[in-house]
Enzyme design. Sequence first.
Site, PDB file in Angstrom:
ATOM      1  N   HIS A 171      47.422  48.462  22.237  1.00  0.00           N
ATOM      2  CA  HIS A 171      47.379  49.574  23.189  1.00  0.00           C
ATOM      3  C   HIS A 171      46.259  50.556  22.818  1.00  0.00           C
ATOM      4  CE1 HIS A 171      48.882  52.906  25.724  1.00  0.00           C
ATOM      5  NE2 HIS A 171      48.541  53.655  24.688  1.00  0.00           N
ATOM      6  N   GLU A 172      46.144  50.877  21.526  1.00  0.00           N
ATOM      7  CA  GLU A 172      45.078  51.796  21.096  1.00  0.00           C
ATOM      8  C   GLU A 172      43.711  51.168  21.335  1.00  0.00           C
ATOM      9  OE1 GLU A 172      45.835  54.738  20.751  1.00  0.00           O
ATOM     10  OE2 GLU A 172      47.992  54.445  20.506  1.00  0.00           O
ATOM     11  N   HIS A 187      42.557  51.857  24.726  1.00  0.00           N
ATOM     12  CA  HIS A 187      41.866  53.142  24.881  1.00  0.00           C
ATOM     13  C   HIS A 187      40.392  53.029  24.463  1.00  0.00           C
ATOM     14  CE1 HIS A 187      45.263  55.439  26.160  1.00  0.00           C
ATOM     15  NE2 HIS A 187      45.951  55.269  25.057  1.00  0.00           N
TER      16      HIS A 187
HETATM   17 ZN   LIG Z   1      47.901  55.592  24.612  1.00  0.00          ZN
END
Ligand SMILES: [Zn+2]
Length: 230
Positions: free
Chosen positions: A99-100, A103
């Site tokens: 998930h990171e 980003h």
């Molecule tokens: Zn996030």
Amino acid sequence: MFFWDPTYFLVIIGLLISMAASGYVNRTFRKFDEVQSRRNVSGTEAAQFILQQSGIHDVDVQKISGDLTDNYNGQTKILSLSDATADSTSVAAIGVAAHECGHAVQDQTNYWPMRLRTAIVPLANIGSTISFPMILIGVLLSWNHTLITLGIFAFSLALLFQLVTLPVEFNASRRAISILAAGGILSADEVPMVRQVLTAAALTYVAAALSTFLQLLRLIILFGGNRDDN
Ligand SMILES: [Zn+2]
């Protein structure tokens, strides 16, 4: 009069929603933190692999203390993984790490909601700091409408920030899942587990926005009306 009025139940509902969401994400994370990924890849290794695969070479993966403090900083180009994520080889840890990375990919591809979110941060901070003092002073100055309205507007900037956060978070998770589904790190039957973890995490952002909306609604009910007859 300022805090303990009937509309306070809106704040309590918001609090309960936020507590339920954070309880749910903690439970879901813990559940899939027990599931060791079959290929035994750690959160850090997964992040490094994904960044490499995505052609991102200027991002450092570092360890950060704290519980679920994982984050990506676009300014410093540092992807921080918490203790529970960095060294863990669980499905949950890999999900958070991916998930990171989502980003980091958003940053690299100039995903515009992320840019907008970054631009709104200072406004939202100022807004949430000055809104209550402004409303209070407005009330004390025999219901000064201009000040009260500005105070409510300032508070709504905090809600705007949380609303813009939603597509950024959902999109990062969608990227993470499609990267993991492409293979290399998880096997196919492990991907739905990651989806559960990331969906639970996304719900906390929805809960935060909802709770801020309820607080804004309360301010509007309390102070938005015309009180000239008082
Ligand atoms: Zn996030």
